[in-house]
Scaffold this active site. Structure first.
Site, mmCIF file in Angstrom:
data_model
loop_
_atom_site.group_PDB
_atom_site.id
_atom_site.type_symbol
_atom_site.label_atom_id
_atom_site.label_comp_id
_atom_site.label_asym_id
_atom_site.label_seq_id
_atom_site.Cartn_x
_atom_site.Cartn_y
_atom_site.Cartn_z
ATOM 1 N N LYS A 35 14.183 -0.329 -7.401
ATOM 2 C CA LYS A 35 14.718 0.444 -6.278
ATOM 3 C C LYS A 35 15.106 -0.523 -5.153
ATOM 4 C CE LYS A 35 12.600 2.519 -2.914
ATOM 5 N NZ LYS A 35 13.402 2.139 -1.735
ATOM 6 N N SER A 74 9.618 6.465 -2.797
ATOM 7 C CA SER A 74 9.514 5.464 -1.731
ATOM 8 C C SER A 74 8.437 5.919 -0.766
ATOM 9 C CB SER A 74 10.858 5.373 -0.996
ATOM 10 O OG SER A 74 10.691 4.736 0.248
ATOM 11 N N GLN A 106 15.928 -6.981 -2.900
ATOM 12 C CA GLN A 106 14.661 -7.704 -2.788
ATOM 13 C C GLN A 106 14.356 -8.448 -4.088
ATOM 14 O OE1 GLN A 106 10.851 -6.420 -0.826
ATOM 15 N NE2 GLN A 106 10.300 -5.771 -2.879
ATOM 16 N N GLY A 140 9.768 -3.359 -8.318
ATOM 17 C CA GLY A 140 10.573 -2.179 -8.646
ATOM 18 C C GLY A 140 12.043 -2.412 -8.315
ATOM 19 N N GLY A 156 0.816 -1.206 0.000
ATOM 20 C CA GLY A 156 0.000 0.000 0.000
ATOM 21 C C GLY A 156 0.851 1.257 0.000
ATOM 22 N N GLY A 216 5.664 5.090 -8.437
ATOM 23 C CA GLY A 216 6.469 3.886 -8.693
ATOM 24 C C GLY A 216 5.562 2.667 -8.861
ATOM 25 N N HIS A 217 4.549 2.563 -8.001
ATOM 26 C CA HIS A 217 3.606 1.442 -8.119
ATOM 27 C C HIS A 217 2.784 1.572 -9.401
ATOM 28 C CE1 HIS A 217 4.160 1.679 -3.613
ATOM 29 N NE2 HIS A 217 4.427 0.427 -3.845
ATOM 30 N N LEU A 247 0.495 3.640 -2.011
ATOM 31 C CA LEU A 247 0.871 3.583 -3.430
ATOM 32 C C LEU A 247 1.295 4.944 -3.970
ATOM 33 C CD1 LEU A 247 -1.932 1.188 -4.766
ATOM 34 C CD2 LEU A 247 0.295 0.618 -3.776
HETATM 35 O O1 PAF Z 1 8.236 -4.212 -1.800
HETATM 36 C C1 PAF Z 1 7.242 -4.353 -1.062
HETATM 37 O O2 PAF Z 1 6.324 -3.554 -1.033
HETATM 38 C C2 PAF Z 1 7.162 -5.582 -0.164
HETATM 39 O O3 PAF Z 1 8.407 -5.951 0.300
HETATM 40 C C3 PAF Z 1 6.461 -6.773 -0.840
HETATM 41 C C4 PAF Z 1 7.226 -7.289 -2.037
HETATM 42 C C5 PAF Z 1 5.054 -6.385 -1.262
HETATM 43 C C6 PAF Z 1 6.334 -7.934 0.158
HETATM 44 O O4 PAF Z 1 5.638 -7.557 1.298
#
Ligand code: PAF
Length: 299
Positions: A166, A202, A170, A164, A48, A53-54, A50
């Site tokens: 960034k 972010s 991850q 993303g 969330g 970037g999202h 958002l």
């Molecule tokens: O990047 C994020 O927002 C979180 O780490 C994710 C991938 C949704 C996992 O909770």
């Protein structure tokens, strides 16, 4: 459609796609089961809050897939401090509106018990790409990330999942997890979206003061300096790292956590950088931890 009786609907009739909100896992799965097998499903997992970037991830998913699903779930397993989890911004109402405006087909925003109904959660062990950097500074973080993403993948069953760049580490860790546990899901990484001043978007940026925000833009400036040196022929990582450090040291409000150059797509530090290798850094400004990265491109 049987599922429609079950749904708590959040919809905006925009003449085209209606966005449906699912808070319940079995309702979502009833809806998911109705999607014909020959349709591609693009999935954007989020916590969330958002931002643009999202939106860029959603746009990628829309351009490549028949159906787009966004999940909104603040995953407590990936926070090391309870206070960070509590402090994490929750903006559900505007998130739903954004998804509806984007004509996302479904938003899956479950409670914890819908994602992890079991009493004892089997926390997954992330790959070696989780070691070091964010993995050192945020103990248990990537274990929490791969555990929830694995679970969301099993529920959503996407064709392609979008993340993303960034969050460079991850992406590397999720890619490894998916290769092992969900080999049919394509993991797509998308370019970092930046504000006009170069700061990577972010959800944490909202915690910066005006001067802190200004300070934080130095990270992108520092990466650009290193890139310029790289273009002029410097390949030794040490010199590239020193260039970034020198730039960041200009503002005493910046506390550097790490700066490194890693092999493209991995977290393996390199001493001599090649085209596509990535400068990564983490800093703390105003008590807010910020990460960013930039590939070395000689174009
Ligand atoms: O990047 C994020 O927002 C979180 O780490 C994710 C991938 C949704 C996992 O909770």
């Amino acid at each position: 459609m049987r599922a429609s009786n079950l749904l708590k609907k959040f919809e905006m009739d925009r003449g085209q796609t209606m966005t449906t909100l699912f808070t319940n896992r079995s309702d979502f799965q009833s809806w998911r089961d109705l999607i014909p097998k020959d349709r591609t499903i693009g999935f954007v997992p989020t916590m969330g809050a958002l931002h643009a970037g999202h939106v860029s991830l959603i746009e990628h998913a829309k351009s490549e897939c028949d159906v787009v699903v966004v999940s909104i779930y603040v995953n407590d397993l990936q926070f090391s401090a309870e206070s960070d989890f509590t402090r994490y911004p929750r903006t559900e109402e505007s998130d739903f509106h954004l998804c509806a405006n984007e004509q996302v087909h479904a938003v899956f925003a479950p409670a914890r018990s819908e994602v992890f109904p079991e009493e004892v959660i089997n926390v997954l062990t992330p790959s070696n790409n989780a070691l070091g950097f964010e993995g050192t500074d945020r103990q248990g973080h990537f274990a929490g990330v791969v555990t929830v993403v694995d679970r969301l993948f099993s529920i959503v069953r996407p064709s392609v999942a979008y993340f993303g760049l960034k969050d460079y580490q991850q992406v590397a860790v999720i890619r490894d997890m998916a290769l092992q546990l969900h080999p049919d899901i394509v993991i797509e990484s998308c370019e970092t979206v930046r504000d006009a001043d170069g700061l990577a978007l972010s959800s944490r940026n909202r915690f910066l003061s005006v001067s802190g925000r200004n300070t934080a833009t130095l990270m992108n400036i520092a990466f650009n300096k290193a890139n310029a040196i790289w273009k002029s022929g410097t390949t030794r990582s040490k010199e590239l790292i020193n260039a970034v450090a020198a730039e960041l040291s200009q503002d005493s409000a910046i506390h550097v956590q790490y700066i490194s150059v890693v092999r493209n797509g991995t977290m393996e530090p390199v001493s001599v950088a090649c085209q596509g290798d990535v400068i990564i850094a983490a800093i703390v400004v105003d008590g807010v931890r910020l990460i960013d990265n930039k590939p070395l491109i000689n174009a």
